[in-house]
Design an enzyme around this catalytic site. Structure first.
Site, short mmCIF file in Angstrom:
data_model
loop_
_atom_site.label_atom_id
_atom_site.label_comp_id
_atom_site.label_asym_id
_atom_site.label_seq_id
_atom_site.Cartn_x
_atom_site.Cartn_y
_atom_site.Cartn_z
N SER A 116 -36.51 -2.08 -19.72
CA SER A 116 -35.54 -1.58 -18.74
C SER A 116 -36.08 -1.69 -17.32
O SER A 116 -37.28 -1.83 -17.08
CB SER A 116 -35.19 -0.12 -19.04
OG SER A 116 -36.25 0.73 -18.66
N ILE A 117 -35.18 -1.62 -16.39
CA ILE A 117 -35.53 -1.66 -14.97
C ILE A 117 -36.43 -0.48 -14.62
O ILE A 117 -37.40 -0.62 -13.89
CB ILE A 117 -34.25 -1.64 -14.10
CG1 ILE A 117 -33.42 -2.89 -14.35
CG2 ILE A 117 -34.61 -1.50 -12.63
CD1 ILE A 117 -34.12 -4.21 -14.04
N ASP A 118 -36.12 0.70 -15.17
CA ASP A 118 -36.92 1.89 -14.87
C ASP A 118 -38.38 1.68 -15.21
O ASP A 118 -39.27 2.00 -14.43
CB ASP A 118 -36.39 3.11 -15.62
CG ASP A 118 -35.03 3.56 -15.12
OD1 ASP A 118 -34.71 3.26 -13.95
OD2 ASP A 118 -34.31 4.19 -15.89
N CYS A 119 -38.65 1.13 -16.38
CA CYS A 119 -40.03 0.92 -16.79
C CYS A 119 -40.67 -0.21 -16.00
O CYS A 119 -41.84 -0.15 -15.64
CB CYS A 119 -40.11 0.64 -18.28
SG CYS A 119 -41.81 0.59 -18.89
#
Length: 134
Positions: free
Chosen positions: A68-71
């Site tokens: 994911s973008i967050d990670c």
């Protein structure tokens, strides 16, 4: 904690598992360690390997989160971890091994667990601090 588990093992032959099940890798290690304890006691009708595979591939959201973008925004970041020995060691492993975060400093206030803590975070952090002055 760990000292109590060692005492119970020494005095009464009670086995213990000293792996904190935090993160995909350590959860799998924990389940394998539990398997090593219960199989000699006759608990053989459960497929631990299948359980680990199912939890890792279908139940855990770790694979999705790692893509994911967050990670992705966390990769290469730096972190400091401090807390009780089991949680600080567990979180250090998750951050360093599973999320690509550089742990520059990990510490605990559990001075009685110093040796164990150092073993757990060895090679994962730049510096270790053991202090009860917090």
């Amino acid at each position: 904690g760990h000292q109590s588990a060692e005492y119970l093992q020494k005095e009464f032959g009670m086995p213990f598992v000293d792996i904190t099940p935090m993160g995909v890798t350590e959860c799998a290690r924990f389940v394998r360690a539990v398997e090593e304890v219960v199989k000699p006691q006759g608990y053989t009708d459960f497929d631990f390997g299948e359980y680990i595979d199912e939890q890792t591939r279908f139940v855990s959201q770790a694979a999705w989160f790692s893509r994911s973008i967050d990670c992705q925004n966390l990769t290469g970041k730096r972190a400091v971890v401090f807390g009780d020995s089991t949680h600080a060691a567990g979180m250090t492993k998750v951050l360093a091994k599973e999320m690509g975060i550089k742990v520059v400093w990990a510490g605990t206030f559990c001075k009685h667990d110093e040796e164990w803590f150092r073993e757990q975070v060895e090679g994962l952090v730049d510096e270790v601090l053991i202090t009860d002055d917090h």
